[in-house]
Design a protein around this motif. Structure first.
Motif, short mmCIF file in Angstrom:
data_model
loop_
_atom_site.label_atom_id
_atom_site.label_comp_id
_atom_site.label_asym_id
_atom_site.label_seq_id
_atom_site.Cartn_x
_atom_site.Cartn_y
_atom_site.Cartn_z
N GLN A 31 0.84 -1.20 0.00
CA GLN A 31 0.00 0.00 0.00
C GLN A 31 0.87 1.25 0.00
N ALA A 32 1.99 1.20 0.68
CA ALA A 32 2.90 2.35 0.70
C ALA A 32 3.45 2.63 -0.69
N GLN A 33 3.77 1.58 -1.43
CA GLN A 33 4.28 1.76 -2.80
C GLN A 33 3.21 2.34 -3.72
N ILE A 34 1.96 1.92 -3.51
CA ILE A 34 0.87 2.49 -4.31
C ILE A 34 0.75 3.98 -4.04
N CYS A 35 0.84 4.37 -2.80
CA CYS A 35 0.80 5.79 -2.45
C CYS A 35 1.94 6.55 -3.15
N GLN A 36 3.13 5.97 -3.08
CA GLN A 36 4.31 6.63 -3.66
C GLN A 36 4.17 6.80 -5.17
N LYS A 37 3.69 5.77 -5.86
CA LYS A 37 3.64 5.79 -7.32
C LYS A 37 2.46 6.57 -7.87
N THR A 38 1.39 6.73 -7.10
CA THR A 38 0.21 7.46 -7.58
C THR A 38 0.13 8.88 -7.05
N GLY A 39 0.79 9.13 -5.92
CA GLY A 39 0.66 10.44 -5.29
C GLY A 39 -0.60 10.56 -4.45
N LEU A 40 -1.34 9.47 -4.32
CA LEU A 40 -2.56 9.48 -3.50
C LEU A 40 -2.19 9.36 -2.02
N GLY A 41 -3.02 9.95 -1.18
CA GLY A 41 -2.79 9.88 0.26
C GLY A 41 -3.07 8.49 0.80
N SER A 42 -2.53 8.23 2.00
CA SER A 42 -2.67 6.91 2.61
C SER A 42 -4.13 6.55 2.86
N SER A 43 -4.91 7.51 3.34
CA SER A 43 -6.33 7.22 3.64
C SER A 43 -7.11 6.95 2.35
N THR A 44 -6.76 7.68 1.27
CA THR A 44 -7.44 7.45 -0.01
C THR A 44 -7.13 6.07 -0.54
N VAL A 45 -5.86 5.66 -0.47
CA VAL A 45 -5.48 4.33 -0.96
C VAL A 45 -6.13 3.24 -0.10
N THR A 46 -6.18 3.46 1.22
CA THR A 46 -6.84 2.50 2.10
C THR A 46 -8.30 2.32 1.69
N TYR A 47 -8.97 3.44 1.37
CA TYR A 47 -10.37 3.39 0.94
C TYR A 47 -10.50 2.64 -0.39
N ILE A 48 -9.61 2.96 -1.35
CA ILE A 48 -9.66 2.30 -2.67
C ILE A 48 -9.40 0.81 -2.53
N VAL A 49 -8.39 0.44 -1.74
CA VAL A 49 -8.07 -0.98 -1.54
C VAL A 49 -9.27 -1.70 -0.93
N GLY A 50 -9.96 -1.05 0.00
CA GLY A 50 -11.16 -1.65 0.60
C GLY A 50 -12.25 -1.89 -0.45
N ARG A 51 -12.46 -0.92 -1.34
CA ARG A 51 -13.46 -1.07 -2.41
C ARG A 51 -13.07 -2.21 -3.36
N LEU A 52 -11.80 -2.26 -3.74
CA LEU A 52 -11.34 -3.31 -4.65
C LEU A 52 -11.44 -4.68 -3.98
N ARG A 53 -11.18 -4.72 -2.67
CA ARG A 53 -11.31 -5.98 -1.92
C ARG A 53 -12.76 -6.45 -1.94
N ASN A 54 -13.69 -5.53 -1.69
CA ASN A 54 -15.11 -5.88 -1.68
C ASN A 54 -15.61 -6.35 -3.04
#
Length: 401
Positions: A31-54
């Protein structure tokens, strides 16, 4: 791969696709690498990962940690989180395959068209077969992300087959006809999508200047120039098969007489063989063929007879080589490629001989041939390239931002 986050009213969906595209290109990330490569914040990536998981679109695995604290979690695409269907439509059959998100083929069905090549019959067969494949694998309809149809012809951006010589279709709203039966997107592609399958089979070809010369049910060129696929103003770039080489020649499916395609396509070769046999030509074809053979079967027999030194098969090889090498030399002069790929079941019948025939043309038909360094190779993606390419195009659409 460094990408930039999307800022718009549709940011949620677009950033979701951004992450999916990143994962598909780079396989596994934290998740940290996704944040680094997209420029998205940690909370945004956490939310996106949760949606993709669901949605079942990602897999998460725990890695090893050399430090105290929580073990790192690695995120990757779930290949079976979604599927696409790719279909090749030809005059004699329809081939339909189901692919998962890492482009692995899960199922394949080939259906003969017999004498009914109508769009209505084709759409009916596509609907029944695609739904049948989904039922066979116990997949819900919402797992199907898209359907890609590919055929030889001129296709409008709206998915209307403006003209297909091999199918004898004009102004057929193919996309709209099939879309009535499915909720997922439907796309209609020309044979250019073969190049997507070829580039996947040979990654070293990326960013090259390429002429992809296909001789099968139709005859055409696909061109990559400076790394870009060339389409033309009306998406008709590369229609070399419809250059008239003999105005008194055979009737082509496009309505003209004497097109290159009417001389060397699979159906044209098959028709020539049957006519020559009827006129009394002696050949091993006489014992092997009947009127029910499809062009691919006839060309396959041709390849066998060439290896057996059948004199008629060899003369037909020379006839085809003369026209194929002429067309290839013309394409080289026009597009200046680094690589010329020979594709399609006709080229496959004697690819080594056709390659040498093209090389022999260099001295007489290729401008400034001494300064060129052109590699001529057979296609690697195989006879399913059109179907696979259509599915790749759908997956790229689904992950596009």
């Amino acid at each position: 791969m460094n990408v930039t986050a999307i800022d718009s009213k549709n940011a949620g969906l677009k950033n979701e696709r951004l992450v999916l595209k990143l994962l598909r290109n780079q396989t596994t990330l934290s998740q940290a690498q996704i944040c680094q490569k997209t420029g998205l914040g940690s909370s945004t990536v956490t939310y996106i990962v949760g949606r993709l998981r669901n949605k079942g679109l990602i897999k998460e695995t725990l890695g090893e940690s050399t430090k105290r604290g929580a073990r790192p979690k690695w995120i990757s695409i779930n290949p079976d989180g979604g599927f696409v269907a790719g279909a090749e439509i030809s005059p004699n059959h329809i081939s339909i395959a189901l692919y998962n998100l890492d482009s692995t083929q899960r199922d394949r069905v080939k259906l003969p068209l017999a004498s009914d090549r109508s769009a209505e019959n084709v759409v009916k067969l596509l609907e029944i077969t695609i739904k049948g494949i989904l039922n066979k694998h116990e997949l819900k309809i919402d797992k199907l992300f898209g359907i890609g149809l590919a055929l030889s012809g001129s296709i409008s951006p709206e998915g209307v087959v403006k003209l297909s010589g091999p199918m004898c279709w004009k102004n057929v709203p193919l996309k709209a006809m099939l879309a009535e039966y499915f909720e997922c997107p439907v796309y209609v592609y020309t044979t250019k999508v073969r190049l997507l399958a070829e580039l996947e089979a040979s990654p070293s070809l990326n960013r090259k200047n390429i002429v992809y010369f296909n001789v099968a049910d139709g005859v055409g060129l696909n061109n990559i120039i400076d790394g870009n696929l060339i389409n033309g103003a009306t998406n008709r770039c590369g229609e070399i098969g419809h250059i008239v080489i003999d105005r008194k020649g055979p009737l082509c499916g496009c309505g003209q007489r004497g097109c290159l395609e009417a001389h060397i396509s699979g159906p044209a070769i098959a028709e020539k063989i049957m006519k020559d046999l009827a006129s009394g030509i002696e050949s091993g074809f006489s014992e092997a063929l009947n009127e029910e053979n499809e062009p691919e079967d006839i060309v396959r027999e041709w390849k066998k007879l060439i290896s057996e030194q059948d004199q008629y098969a060899l003369s037909l090889r020379d006839y085809a080589a003369d026209k194929i090498s002429w067309a290839a030399a013309m394409a080289i002069n026009m597009f200046d490629p680094e690589v010329l790929i020979l594709a399609g079941y006709v080229n496959d019948a004697c690819s080594d001989f056709f390659m040498q025939s093209i090389l022999n043309r260099f001295k007489t038909d290729v401008y400034d041939e001494t300064s060129r360094n052109i590699k001529i190779i057979p296609a690697k993606a195989g006879l399913e390239a059109l179907m696979k390419g259509a599915s790749e195009a759908v997956i790229e659409k689904h992950f596009s931002i």
